[in-house]
Design a protein around this motif. Structure first.
Motif, PDB file in Angstrom:
ATOM      1  N   ASN A  51      43.887  46.113  10.818  1.00 14.34           N
ATOM      2  CA  ASN A  51      42.778  45.924  11.755  1.00 14.34           C
ATOM      3  C   ASN A  51      43.251  46.215  13.175  1.00 14.34           C
ATOM      4  O   ASN A  51      43.350  45.320  14.000  1.00 14.34           O
ATOM      5  N   LEU A  52      43.585  47.476  13.405  1.00 17.46           N
ATOM      6  CA  LEU A  52      44.223  47.840  14.674  1.00 17.46           C
ATOM      7  C   LEU A  52      43.359  47.527  15.899  1.00 17.46           C
ATOM      8  O   LEU A  52      42.144  47.683  15.879  1.00 17.46           O
ATOM      9  N   LEU A  53      44.030  47.126  16.948  1.00 19.40           N
ATOM     10  CA  LEU A  53      43.377  46.707  18.190  1.00 19.40           C
ATOM     11  C   LEU A  53      43.152  47.906  19.111  1.00 19.40           C
ATOM     12  O   LEU A  53      44.044  48.704  19.325  1.00 19.40           O
ATOM     13  N   GLU A  54      41.932  48.049  19.634  1.00 25.35           N
ATOM     14  CA  GLU A  54      41.669  49.028  20.705  1.00 25.35           C
ATOM     15  C   GLU A  54      41.949  48.311  22.018  1.00 25.35           C
ATOM     16  O   GLU A  54      41.498  47.181  22.215  1.00 25.35           O
ATOM     17  N   ASP A  55      42.681  48.969  22.941  1.00 28.41           N
ATOM     18  CA  ASP A  55      42.950  48.238  24.187  1.00 28.41           C
ATOM     19  C   ASP A  55      42.740  49.098  25.429  1.00 28.41           C
ATOM     20  O   ASP A  55      43.674  49.704  25.958  1.00 28.41           O
ATOM     21  N   GLN A  76      38.231  55.805  27.275  1.00 26.07           N
ATOM     22  CA  GLN A  76      39.369  55.265  26.520  1.00 26.07           C
ATOM     23  C   GLN A  76      38.994  54.862  25.095  1.00 26.07           C
ATOM     24  O   GLN A  76      39.834  54.898  24.201  1.00 26.07           O
ATOM     25  N   LEU A  77      37.736  54.487  24.890  1.00 29.49           N
ATOM     26  CA  LEU A  77      37.288  54.150  23.527  1.00 29.49           C
ATOM     27  C   LEU A  77      36.815  55.398  22.773  1.00 29.49           C
ATOM     28  O   LEU A  77      36.357  55.300  21.633  1.00 29.49           O
ATOM     29  N   PHE A 115      40.433  44.104  26.370  1.00 29.11           N
ATOM     30  CA  PHE A 115      40.258  44.687  27.698  1.00 29.11           C
ATOM     31  C   PHE A 115      41.362  44.137  28.608  1.00 29.11           C
ATOM     32  O   PHE A 115      41.464  42.924  28.791  1.00 29.11           O
ATOM     33  N   VAL A 116      42.190  45.025  29.156  1.00 28.64           N
ATOM     34  CA  VAL A 116      43.253  44.608  30.082  1.00 28.64           C
ATOM     35  C   VAL A 116      42.838  45.011  31.493  1.00 28.64           C
ATOM     36  O   VAL A 116      42.664  46.196  31.779  1.00 28.64           O
ATOM     37  N   VAL A 146      36.225  40.387  20.948  1.00 29.44           N
ATOM     38  CA  VAL A 146      36.684  40.936  22.227  1.00 29.44           C
ATOM     39  C   VAL A 146      37.556  39.916  22.943  1.00 29.44           C
ATOM     40  O   VAL A 146      37.191  38.742  23.035  1.00 29.44           O
ATOM     41  N   THR A 147      38.721  40.360  23.437  1.00 24.52           N
ATOM     42  CA  THR A 147      39.537  39.492  24.304  1.00 24.52           C
ATOM     43  C   THR A 147      39.727  40.204  25.639  1.00 24.52           C
ATOM     44  O   THR A 147      39.992  41.396  25.680  1.00 24.52           O
TER      45      THR A 147
END
Length: 395
Positions: A51-55, A76-77, A115-116, A146-147
């Motif tokens: 379940n790879l994270l998009e960042d 970026q997405l 989201f960074v 979402v984090t």
């Protein structure tokens, strides 16, 4: 801090929980390094790999408003084709559409997104804090996992958030500090300078590393490092010092010396603003001295051009023997040049109708910087130096 952040992101990727947190610490304390280390460890976990994270990474210095930030999130997405020419009624609608496009069925199987927000405090100045409000709002709702992680060096960051934004933030704060002592700092110095084992020229690498070891034990070098350590524990400063020192290495001067590090330290601590002063005309120097005296008389309160001009006139009439009395427009032009060089700054943005003479300003040089710069200023008239050094009594 590592365990806390890893657990937080693991809950997003494995269990589909949304969250938000701030990583707070001084510049160079390792906030980005901590986050990158946690992401690396996270991606190596077997249960996370499926379940790879998009960042999306959003630096506050580049994302100057919400519209720009949203375009960057879309890029970026990799959702430019999905968005196409669609027109959205609001920012929230646009963001919701992007997240919906990433969904894959249930909450737990949806693609988790981190989201960074780097330089988080700069996002606070966006109009109505719309981006922050919507991101925190989504991180509280039961939609796509979402984090939101903010990186900032401002300790008072929560005071800058609007009430509605603050109410949607989880209030998780992770503090990062440079806690190493001087012995560890010396070890870092050696590690940064040493050549790796796989360096092609082994005899030279050994010679170089032995030299680095001797340098770390040298009293002169330790004094240079101690001075930098007490000034700033920021590792960027150490890197800059070493880069300046290493640039002295040549074919004929293959190994670093203590003198190279001393010279690098001198260059590193050179005051850039004082350097600008060395290139000013005598009239511009006089205006800076006039501002210095105004700061002393009015205890740092802002001043305007008219006050500076009056102060300069007093000097011309009472003290100056070598100075020519310039016309007011000429003095004004010199003052505007100081504004362009950012040695003087207006307190607020001037309106078109505002009279330039009466705009409130502040000087961006302190008294010691001015006096140090005057010591090395070429051919500075004696009475100008005396005026700079004089106390308030001459008034």
């Amino acid at each position: 801090q590592h365990r806390h952040l890893l657990e937080l992101l693991k809950r997003t990727t494995v269990h589909g929980e949304s969250n938000s947190a701030l990583i707070i610490g001084p510049r160079g304390s390792g906030k980005t390094a901590l986050l990158n280390h946690v992401l690396k460890d996270l991606r190596e976990m077997r249960e996370v790999r499926e379940n790879l994270l998009e960042d999306p990474f959003l630096p506050g210095l580049l994302q100057t408003n919400d519209k720009v930030a949203l375009k960057e999130i879309t890029r970026q997405l990799q959702l430019e084709n999905v968005v196409g020419d669609k027109v959205f009624g609001s920012f929230a609608e646009n963001l919701a559409f992007l997240l919906e496009a990433l969904r894959k069925g249930s909450r737990t199987s949806s693609c988790p997104i981190l989201f960074v927000l780097d330089e988080f405090d700069l996002f606070v100045h966006h109009k109505n804090q719309t981006l922050l409000y919507n991101l925190f709002d989504i991180s509280q709702s039961a939609q796509t996992p979402v984090t939101v992680i903010g990186l900032t060096c401002r300790q008072d960051i929560l005071e800058l958030l609007e009430k509605r934004v603050k109410s949607r933030f989880s209030h998780r704060q992770i503090y990062v500090m440079n806690s190493f002592d001087f012995k560890q700092y010396i070890k870092m110095f050696k590690k940064q300078l040493s050549l790796p084992a796989e360096f092609p020229d082994e005899p030279f690498a050994q010679k170089w590393n032995n030299n680095v070891q001797h340098l770390s034990e040298d009293k002169t070098v330790q004094d240079v490092l101690q001075k930098l350590f007490h000034h700033s524990k920021d590792l960027h400063s150490l890197h800059l010092l070493l880069m300046l020192a290493v640039s002295a290495v040549t074919v004929h001067h293959p190994l670093l010396t203590a003198a190279d590090l001393q010279e690098a330290s001198r260059q590193h601590s050179t005051d850039s603003k004082a350097n600008i002063v060395h290139g000013l005309s005598v009239l511009e120097i006089c205006l800076i001295i006039a501002m210095k005296h105004l700061n002393e008389v009015y205890d740092g309160e802002p001043f305007n051009f008219q006050m500076v001009y009056n102060e300069f006139q007093k000097f011309i009439q009472r003290k100056a023997h070598s100075m020519y009395n310039f016309e007011k427009p000429v003095v004004m032009k010199a003052f505007e040049h100081l504004l362009q060089l950012e040695l003087v700054q207006p307190l607020e943005r001037p309106s078109v109708r505002a009279q330039r003479e009466y705009l409130l300003m502040k000087l961006l040089l302190d008294s010691s910087q001015i006096m140090d710069a005057l010591q090395v200023y070429p051919n500075c008239p004696t009475d100008v130096k005396q005026w700079a050094a004089s106390s308030l009594s001459w008034l």
